[in-house]
Write a protein that holds these residues in place. Structure first.
Motif: not given
Length: 460
Positions: A297, A300-305
């Protein structure tokens, strides 16, 4: 008068001071175990044994105001791993921990060291077991110069506290390193020798008449170190019989007491401190699997911000709880992401994916179910008489203590009331209970439990 319990874990070290009459905690201090050594190979897992002893000394120093009142010291330690000492009792190499992978390396025969030692001796051993590691070190000619004995890190800490030159090992730790006869409660020295290892490296074993290593310079009794599984059981259960201990930490385990020697498929039979046994189902999954999902998770979150890393577990626990209200069929996750004892190369899986259940709620809940599925498979291997006599679940480990959804799943899985021990650091508390009996303050563990655990266990 106080009792001290020292727990030497893989990632942290804890010291507890408690009163023997009621088990109340006077002082509790912890430090991160920063003794890990840099790896030259991906399969290596080693720690600096003398740094661990330094950390224990630092924690004792933090308790200096209360330490003068300590009567006896018990030690719990990470199991399976070994280190070598010379004839002066000093470490001549690192602690090769339970996570060390030398046993999985291949011999010239094409089979690995662990499976070869099992075939040669008939004893169930796995990579990370001390005598599997010793087998590798013997065959490779890598035993450190000057080494005369091997021992666990708990034995080494006890030696240093007492100024002893030779280790004394409790059966709980002896069984954890392998080639140990549970019925005779002795190492099988003949099999050790026939496998090409020098049996003189094996330490002296403690018995019912000798449970203490010695005394510290200021006169405190030091009891033999015991395995962290046995210590956690002591520190978590209100009574030996009728209790299923469910531990979810880095890994996870189910443990049940048996006064008689019993062999069960898929379960380990381990010697217990009172002469009985623990039947243990040990999974390499547990908190590590939930951590793996958290890292997924996070990525994934870092990939989007940008994200607030501190809240991920809180959000995951909430998502898992929300999944209980979903009407969609649940996902199924096998959490063998780190293999199993018997099949180190096995892998995890996610199945049953549909358009209406492929979401973070169901995935998070399925990870928790997967951890308990593996533990339940172990529990179902218990003899019917023992399984049918269970009246309670004792819970331990941060993976369950700080996850309300996991707690609810445990109670619904086994349909039994669940309790936590009175002290969060169960292994350190169990070591203190062991010290109460080993030093003679109590003649029986049942009496020590009744006084020190009492009725203060918290039902959830």
């Amino acid at each position: 008068m106080y009792l001290a319990g020292i727990d030497i874990g893989t990632t942290s070290i804890t010291v507890i001071l408690t009163k023997p009459e009621d088990g109340s905690v006077v002082r509790m201090v912890s430090k991160a175990n920063d003794a890990e050594l840099q790896r030259m190979y991906v399969w290596e897992r080693a720690q600096n044994a003398d740094r661990i002893v330094e950390l224990v000394a630092e924690l004792i120093e933090e308790c200096r105001d209360e330490w003068t009142h300590v009567h006896a010291i018990g030690i719990s330690c990470q199991m399976h791993g070994i280190l070598y000492v010379n004839d002066e009792g000093n470490a001549v190499g690192p602690l090769l921990t339970w996570q060390d992978g030398r046993g999985d390396l291949l011999m010239e025969s094409g089979k690995n060291y662990a499976s070869t030692l099992h075939e040669w001796t008939g004893y169930p051993v796995h990579s990370g077991f001390g005598l599997v590691t010793h087998f590798y070190m013997t065959k490779q000619g890598e035993i450190p110069n000057g080494a005369v004995k091997l021992c666990t890190i708990g034995d080494y800490a006890a030696m240093k506290l007492c100024g002893k030159a030779a280790p004394l090992m409790d059966c709980s730790n002896a069984a954890s390193i392998g080639l140990f006869s549970l019925q005779k409660r002795q190492f099988d020295k003949e099999q050790v020798s026939e496998a090409g290892m020098d049996a003189s490296f094996l330490p002296l074993l403690a018995d019912g008449r000798q449970q203490t290593v010695g005394r510290t310079a200021d006169g405190k009794i030091v009891c033999c170190a015991i395995g962290d599984n046995q210590a956690s059981f002591l520190g978590a259960v209100p009574s030996f019989k009728g209790t299923l201990l469910v531990n979810v930490g880095t890994g996870s385990q189910v443990s049940v007491y048996s006064s008689d020697y019993v062999v069960c498929p898929s379960l380990e039979t381990r010697p217990f401190v009172d002469g009985g046994y623990l039947l243990v189902g040990a999974s390499l999954s547990g908190g590590k699997s939930y951590e793996l999902l958290e890292q997924f998770y996070r990525d994934v979150c870092r990939a989007f911000g940008e994200i607030d890393d501190r809240r991920l577990y809180e959000v995951m626990n909430r998502l898992a709880e929300e999944a209980r209200r979903d009407s969609a069929p649940p996902l199924r996750v096998g959490t063998q992401f780190f293999g199993t004892r018997d099949q180190p190369m096995s892998t995890g899986f996610v199945e049953g994916i549909r358009a209406d259940n492929f979401n973070p709620r169901q995935l998070t809940a399925a990870f928790l179910h997967g951890i308990l599925d593996e533990l339940d498979r172990y529990a179902q291997q218990l003899p019917p008489a023992i399984l049918g006599s269970l009246t309670r679940v004792a819970a331990s480990g941060n993976g369950i203590r700080y996850n309300d959804t996991m707690q609810r799943l445990v109670k619904s899985r086994w349909l039994l009331p669940m309790k936590f021990g009175k002290v969060k650091e169960e292994a350190a508390f169990g070591a203190a209970i062991h010290a109460a009996v080993g030093s003679g303050l109590y003649s029986r563990y049942a009496d020590a439990l009744q006084s020190m655990q009492g009725k203060d266990t918290e039902e959830e």
